[in-house]
Design a protein around this motif. Structure first.
Motif, PDB file in Angstrom:
ATOM      1  N   THR A  75       3.887   5.643  -2.377  1.00  0.00           N
ATOM      2  CA  THR A  75       3.518   4.246  -2.186  1.00  0.00           C
ATOM      3  C   THR A  75       2.030   4.098  -1.893  1.00  0.00           C
ATOM      4  N   LEU A  76       1.493   4.988  -1.076  1.00  0.00           N
ATOM      5  CA  LEU A  76       0.070   4.917  -0.751  1.00  0.00           C
ATOM      6  C   LEU A  76      -0.802   5.188  -1.973  1.00  0.00           C
ATOM      7  N   VAL A  77      -0.360   6.119  -2.834  1.00  0.00           N
ATOM      8  CA  VAL A  77      -1.115   6.372  -4.066  1.00  0.00           C
ATOM      9  C   VAL A  77      -1.094   5.133  -4.956  1.00  0.00           C
ATOM     10  N   ALA A  78       0.077   4.528  -5.089  1.00  0.00           N
ATOM     11  CA  ALA A  78       0.194   3.320  -5.901  1.00  0.00           C
ATOM     12  C   ALA A  78      -0.686   2.202  -5.344  1.00  0.00           C
ATOM     13  N   ILE A  79      -0.690   2.056  -4.035  1.00  0.00           N
ATOM     14  CA  ILE A  79      -1.537   1.044  -3.397  1.00  0.00           C
ATOM     15  C   ILE A  79      -3.014   1.340  -3.658  1.00  0.00           C
ATOM     16  N   GLY A  80      -3.385   2.612  -3.568  1.00  0.00           N
ATOM     17  CA  GLY A  80      -4.772   3.000  -3.839  1.00  0.00           C
ATOM     18  C   GLY A  80      -5.195   2.651  -5.253  1.00  0.00           C
ATOM     19  N   LEU A  81      -4.302   2.851  -6.222  1.00  0.00           N
ATOM     20  CA  LEU A  81      -4.616   2.507  -7.610  1.00  0.00           C
ATOM     21  C   LEU A  81      -4.831   1.000  -7.761  1.00  0.00           C
ATOM     22  N   MET A  82      -3.966   0.221  -7.136  1.00  0.00           N
ATOM     23  CA  MET A  82      -4.093  -1.238  -7.221  1.00  0.00           C
ATOM     24  C   MET A  82      -5.367  -1.728  -6.515  1.00  0.00           C
ATOM     25  N   GLN A  83      -5.745  -1.024  -5.450  1.00  0.00           N
ATOM     26  CA  GLN A  83      -6.877  -1.466  -4.642  1.00  0.00           C
ATOM     27  C   GLN A  83      -8.212  -1.038  -5.233  1.00  0.00           C
ATOM     28  N   PHE A  84      -8.293   0.222  -5.671  1.00  0.00           N
ATOM     29  CA  PHE A  84      -9.591   0.760  -6.058  1.00  0.00           C
ATOM     30  C   PHE A  84      -9.807   0.827  -7.572  1.00  0.00           C
ATOM     31  N   VAL A  85      -8.739   0.864  -8.358  1.00  0.00           N
ATOM     32  CA  VAL A  85      -8.878   0.888  -9.814  1.00  0.00           C
ATOM     33  C   VAL A  85      -8.808  -0.528 -10.378  1.00  0.00           C
ATOM     34  N   ILE A  86      -7.773  -1.274  -9.979  1.00  0.00           N
ATOM     35  CA  ILE A  86      -7.618  -2.633 -10.489  1.00  0.00           C
ATOM     36  C   ILE A  86      -8.446  -3.627  -9.679  1.00  0.00           C
ATOM     37  N   GLY A  87      -8.560  -3.395  -8.378  1.00  0.00           N
ATOM     38  CA  GLY A  87      -9.387  -4.259  -7.554  1.00  0.00           C
ATOM     39  C   GLY A  87      -8.708  -5.512  -7.066  1.00  0.00           C
ATOM     40  N   PHE A  88      -7.405  -5.457  -6.826  1.00  0.00           N
ATOM     41  CA  PHE A  88      -6.710  -6.621  -6.291  1.00  0.00           C
ATOM     42  C   PHE A  88      -7.219  -6.933  -4.884  1.00  0.00           C
ATOM     43  N   PRO A  89      -7.452  -8.182  -4.597  1.00  0.00           N
ATOM     44  CA  PRO A  89      -7.829  -8.548  -3.217  1.00  0.00           C
ATOM     45  C   PRO A  89      -6.651  -8.317  -2.279  1.00  0.00           C
ATOM     46  N   ASN A  90      -6.940  -8.127  -0.996  1.00  0.00           N
ATOM     47  CA  ASN A  90      -5.909  -7.802  -0.018  1.00  0.00           C
ATOM     48  C   ASN A  90      -4.802  -8.848   0.049  1.00  0.00           C
TER      49      ASN A  90
END
Length: 525
Positions: A30-45
Motif C-alpha cells: 500500500t505504501l508503494v502504491a501511495i508513493g507512486l500516486m504521490q511522486f509519479v502522478i502527483g496527486f494532491p493530498n
C-alpha cells in the motif's frame, strides 16, 4: 469428522504469525502504491489521502473480512478448527502498470483528473473480467493438472516474492539475517519462543529494537509521518468512474489480458489452498476477489485486488481465520486515520522481508510435494517463464537507470553481451499463463494423455495469436512477421500448432501402447 467435534474460532494464537506477515506485506504494498500516486502522478493530498487511499483500504477490508467469513463457514461445515483463510490484497504488478502505462501519459498531457478517472475505469474493467472468470475458473481447474497450476505459482513465488525480498533484505544483512534466523527457528524448526510469543511477532519486535538502537531508523521521518496524518472516510466516487469509462477503449489492450492474469492467479491460489486441505468454493472465492476490485473502483481506487499467494505458509505457522479479518480491519483503520506512514516509519522493512522469503519457499515446495512425483519436470518448467519475466524486468530497470533501453541498444548489441533479450522477453510475456500452459502440456505428455496435450497446445496457440502470451501487445489481427522481434508472437503460435500436430501423430502411433503402465504409475503417484 463430526460437525460438533471441533468448533472454529475467530482467533487463535497462531493468527499472530499470519497477521504480522500478511498485514506488513499489505502495508508495504500500500505504501508503494501511495508513493507512486504521490511522486509519479502527483496527486494532491486531498485527492490521494482523502479519496484514493480510503477506497483502497476499504477494498482490502472487504476482501479480507469476506475470506475470513468463508473460512469460518467451511470450518463449521466440516467440523474442523484448522481451516486457514486465503490471503488477499492489492496486485503488485497492476499498480505499477496502471501508474506508468495508464495514468502517467494522461498526467503528462496535463489532465490529472482524467488520469484518475481512466485509472478507476481501468480497475472497473478488471472487476468485470475477473467476475466473468469466476464462472470459467472452475472448469479450467478441472481441465488443468495440479502441477501446472501450482507450478506457475511457484514461479512467481521464487522470483518476485522470494528473490525480490531477499535481495532487498541483504542490503541491510546484519539486521535481516537476525530476522531470518528467528523465522527459521520458529517456523521451520517449530521451536516455541518464551511466553509462546509467535515467531512473526518476535521478528518484528527484534527488528524494531535493533533498527532504532542501531540508528538505522530516523526520528525525523517518524515526526514527519505523524505531522501529515489525516482522517478520511471512504466515499463513493461514481462520477470519477463514469467520466473515465468513455475514455477506456484504448486501454483495453492492457486491461483485458491483465484481468485474465488476475483471475488466473486467484484461481491458482484457490487450488493451492485446496492442496493444503482447505476446499473453498472456487467460484465464490473468485467472485469475492472480483468484488474487492469492484469496491476499489467504486470508491476511487485504481488498484485491482486478488487472492494472494501464501496460504500454505500461513497455515503451516498456525494461522487460521483471525489473521485475515484483523488484517482487513487494521488496513482500514490505518488508511482512514492516516497511520500508514507512521507505521512504516517505526518498523524497519528489512525485518519483515524474511517472512516473504519464507512464504516463497513454502509455495515452491508445495508445488513439488502436492503434485504427483512424475509431474515434477512440469513444475520445474512452469517456473522458467517467471525467471524470464523477472530477468527482463531487471534488465529493463537497469537500462532505464542508465538512460537507455533494449530498443535503443538493439538486440544484436545485447546478444553480443550474452543477453538473449528477445528470447527472454518472448518467453516471459504473460508468464503466469505461459507457465501454466507449458506445464500442463508437459504433465499430459508424461501421462500420455495426448488429447490433453493437444488441447493445451491449441489453447497456447490461440493465446499467443491474440497476444495474451509471448507478446507485449494485444493484437486481434496480427500481421505475419517472421523477423523474430521480441514483440512477435508468431513464432510461438506456429510452435504450439506444430506441437499439437506432433501430439496428434503420437496419439495415433501409441494407440493402445503402454497405457496399462501409465495407469499403474498414475495410481501410485
Amino acid at each position: 469428522m463430526n460437525a460438533s467435534a471441533a468448533k472454529p474460532k475467530i482467533w487463535v494464537p497462531g493468527d499472530w504469525n499470519g497477521f504480522f506477515g500478511l498485514c506488513t506485506n499489505s502495508i508495504t504494498n500500500t505504501l508503494v502504491a501511495i508513493g507512486l500516486m504521490q511522486f509519479v502522478i502527483g496527486f494532491p493530498n486531498e485527492i490521494l489521502f482523502g479519496k484514493i487511499v480510503p477506497g483502497m483500504v476499504l477494498s482490502l477490508a472487504f476482501g479480507n473480512i469476506y475470506f475470513a467469513w468463508m473460512a469460518y463457514r467451511l470450518a463449521k461445515k466440516e467440523g474442523r478448527s484448522d481451516v486457514t483463510a486465503v490471503p488477499y490484497g492489492i496486485s503488485v504488478p497492476h499498480y505499477f502498470l496502471v501508474t506508468f502505462a495508464i495514468m502517467l501519459p494522461l498526467k503528462l498531457q496535463g489532465n490529472l483528473d482524467m488520469a484518475w478517472s481512466v485509472g478507476v475505469a481501468w480497475c472497473f474493467v478488471h472487476a468485470i473480467v475477473a467476475g466473468i472468470g469466476a464462472y470459467v475458473g472452475p472448469t479450467m481447474r478441472k481441465l488443468t493438472p495440479r502441477a501446472a497450476m501450482l507450478g506457475t505459482l511457484a514461479g512467481v513465488a521464487i522470483t518476485y516474492i522470494a528473490m525480490g525480498a531477499a535481495f532487498q533484505a541483504w542490503t541491510v544483512a546484519w539486521l535481516s539475517m537476525i530476522s531470518f534466523a528467528i523465522i527459521f527457528i520458529g517456523w521451520f524448526a517449530n521451536v516455541q519462543f518464551p511466553g509462546k510469543v509467535p515467531a512473526g511477532l518476535v521478528a518484528v519486535i527484534a527488528g524494531i529494537v535493533i533498527g532504532w538502537v542501531s540508528g538505522l531508523m530516523d526520528v525525523s521521518v517518524l515526526q514527519a509521518a505523524v505531522a501529515s496524518a489525516t482522517v478520511s472516510i471512504p466515499i463513493p466516487q461514481i462520477a470519477i468512474l463514469l467520466n473515465g469509462l468513455p475514455e477506456i477503449a484504448p486501454y483495453l489492450i492492457t486491461a483485458i489480458p491483465l484481468a485474465i492474469y488476475l483471475f488466473l492467479e486467484s484461481l491458482n491460489n484457490v487450488e493451492s489452498a485446496f492442496a493444503g486441505g482447505d476446499s473453498f468454493d472456487t467460484r465464490e472465492a473468485m467472485l469475492a476477489a472480483a468484488g474487492g476490485t469492484l469496491v476499489a473502483s467504486l470508491f476511487g481506487s485504481p488498484f485491482p485486488t486478488l487472492i494472494y499467494i501464501g496460504h500454505p505458509g500461513w497455515k503451516s505457522v498456525g494461522s487460521r481465520i483471525g489473521y485475515s479479518w484483523l488484517t482487513g480491519l487494521t488496513m482500514l483503520g490505518l488508511g482512514v486515520f492516516g497511520l500508514l506512514g507512521i507505521l512504516s516509519a517505526v518498523i524497519p522493512i528489512v525485518a519483515i522481508l524474511p517472512i516473504l522469503v519464507y512464504i516463497g519457499m513454502l509455495i515452491t515446495a508445495q508445488a513439488f510435494t502436492a503434485s504427483p512425483k512424475r509431474h515434477a519436470p512440469a513444475v520445474a518448467l512452469a517456473i522458467v517463464p517467471w525467471i524470464a519475466d523477472y530477468l527482463k524486468t531487471q534488465i529493463d530497470n537497469t537500462l532505464g537507470a542508465a538512460g537507455t533501453s533494449a530498443a535503443a541498444l538493439g538486440l544484436d548489441a545485447l546478444g553480443g553481451a550474452g543477453i538473449v533479450y528477445g528470447g527472454i522477453a518472448l518467453l516471459g510475456a504473460g508468464a503466469i499463463l505461459v507457465g501454466m500452459i507449458l506445464a500442463a502440456i508437459t504433465a499430459f505428455v508424461i501421462d500420455r494423455d495426448w488429447k490433453g496435450a493437444i488441447g493445451y497446445s491449441l489453447f497456447g496457440a490461440l493465446c499467443a495469436w491474440v497476444g495474451f502470451i509471448h507478446s507485449t501487445q494485444l493484437r486481434w489481427l496480427p500481421n505475419i512477421d517472421f523477423s523474430g522481434g521480441f514483440n512477435n508472437a508468431w513464432g510461438p503460435t506456429i510452435g504450439y500448432l506444430s506441437m499439437a500436430l506432433l501430439f496428434y501423430l503420437m496419439m495415433l502411433y501409441t494407440k493402445g501402447k503402454g497405457q496399462e503402465e501409465v495407469a499403474v504409475e498414475s495410481s501410485e503417484g
